[in-house]
Design a protein around this motif. Structure first.
Motif, PDB file in Angstrom:
ATOM      1  N   SER A  73     -13.103   5.182  22.405  1.00 25.62           N
ATOM      2  CA  SER A  73     -14.663   5.059  22.124  1.00 25.62           C
ATOM      3  C   SER A  73     -15.198   6.104  21.363  1.00 25.62           C
ATOM      4  O   SER A  73     -16.161   5.953  20.721  1.00 25.62           O
ATOM      5  CB  SER A  73     -15.665   4.496  23.533  1.00 25.62           C
ATOM      6  OG  SER A  73     -15.270   5.756  24.057  1.00 25.62           O
ATOM      7  N   THR A 127     -10.878   6.041  17.438  1.00 21.61           N
ATOM      8  CA  THR A 127     -11.526   4.676  17.394  1.00 21.61           C
ATOM      9  C   THR A 127     -10.786   3.881  16.462  1.00 21.61           C
ATOM     10  O   THR A 127     -10.267   4.347  15.726  1.00 21.61           O
ATOM     11  CB  THR A 127     -13.040   4.969  17.117  1.00 21.61           C
ATOM     12  OG1 THR A 127     -13.208   5.167  15.420  1.00 21.61           O
ATOM     13  CG2 THR A 127     -13.796   5.994  17.821  1.00 21.61           C
ATOM     14  N   ASN A 177     -17.682   0.018  21.320  1.00 18.31           N
ATOM     15  CA  ASN A 177     -17.659   0.736  20.169  1.00 18.31           C
ATOM     16  C   ASN A 177     -17.196  -0.165  19.051  1.00 18.31           C
ATOM     17  O   ASN A 177     -17.926  -0.145  17.873  1.00 18.31           O
ATOM     18  CB  ASN A 177     -16.562   2.033  20.181  1.00 18.31           C
ATOM     19  CG  ASN A 177     -16.357   2.471  18.967  1.00 18.31           C
ATOM     20  OD1 ASN A 177     -15.296   2.290  18.213  1.00 18.31           O
ATOM     21  ND2 ASN A 177     -17.238   3.386  18.740  1.00 18.31           N
TER      22      ASN A 177
END
Length: 301
Positions: free
Chosen positions: A168, A192, A224
């Motif tokens: 995330s 990410t 995310n």
């Protein structure tokens, strides 16, 4: 002459008044929290399917229940009991080497055809799915930070492995929870999805299939991916959802339901689901469910 109350009585009255005010403020806060929870957890999610743009006002229950167990049970319903919302005419299942399988949709518009792009997170030394996608002509990027005896390497013409995890946030010092895949404390390199797409020069590419099996970290990761807008690039999403007795924290259950809600609002419709019976015991807060989605809002880039 009227007698003034004693200092002791005034103190008692002030304590009572302060207590009543505190209770009132707490109830107001709880009511707001409760309303949000019913919107996210107890709402009639079918209203969203009747209105794909997500503008329908979803009803909420009259009675307010904010206990974590009830919120968690609603999660259980959403992951296990909720009807599928897309009829895939050509589902294709790839059996893993040891156990389990992955099912994707080969309908027109979703089929994996060269030059397709697949991102696969969570391998555990089993490249069966990744190799199969590679044989279909896809470029496959496989990621797993737990496979410590491997390094970044090309597995074959179409499959490339990276010792990186999906996170995330970007970090080189992520400390995973100890489980059957992680026997002792360690630190992983995590990126990410947005960062990985940029690094791999795929920021403007369509991801034909995104597979994620990352042992309960998926909740924060999907949060995310939703926030960064990367899901708009994804045609299919194969995801193994996890709720374990010790994680995610039960106080987060309402937020988890919001993630599922927003995933649907983003256009992802489930067409396949498989529950893991060995890890399906809600009395122990244990749920593991593979869910496959297609993005009905996908637009070619």
């Amino acid at each position: 002459m009227a007698a003034f109350p004693s200092r002791k009585l005034l103190t008692i009255a002030l304590v009572i008044l302060t207590t009543l005010l505190t209770i009132t403020l707490y109830r107001l806060t709880s009511l707001e929290t409760c309303f949000k929870m019913h919107r996210a957890v107890h709402g009639d999610l079918s209203a969203l399917w009747r209105n794909p743009e997500g503008t329908a006002e979803r009803p909420h229950a009259a009675a307010c229940e904010i206990e974590q167990v009830k919120a968690g049970y609603s999660l259980y319903q959403m992951l296990i009991k909720e009807p599928l919302h897309f009829k895939c005419q050509k589902p294709r299942t790839i059996q893993n080497r040891d156990e389990g399988s992955w099912t994707y949709c080969a309908d027109p518009g979703f089929a994996l055809k060269k030059p397709c792009l697949v991102y696969s997170f969570g391998i555990n030394y089993d490249f069966t799915f990744d190799d199969a996608a590679g044989k279909l002509g896809c470029q496959v990027l496989s990621f797993d930070p737990s496979m410590r005896n491997l390094t970044d390497r090309r597995r074959n013409e179409n499959v490339m492995f990276y010792l990186i995890g999906l996170g995330s946030h970007d970090t080189d010092t992520f400390e995973p929870r100890l489980n059957s895949y992680v026997a002792e404390p360690t630190k992983w390199k995590m990126r990410t999805l947005k960062t990985l797409l940029q690094q791999m020069k795929h920021a403007d590419r369509t991801i034909d299939l995104l597979k994620i099996d990352i042992e309960s970290s998926e909740w924060q990761v999907i949060r995310n991916i939703l926030d960064t807008g990367v899901l708009r690039q994804v045609k299919q999403l194969l995801l193994e959802w996890h709720i374990f007795p010790d994680t995610p924290p039960r106080k987060e259950y309402v937020k988890l339901a919001e993630v599922l809600d927003e995933l649907k609002a983003a256009g992802f419709r489930s067409f396949h689901r498989h529950e893991h019976p060995v890890n399906l015991d809600w009395s122990e807060f244990n749920v593991q469910s593979d869910v496959a989605y297609v993005n009905v809002k996908f637009k070619d880039r």
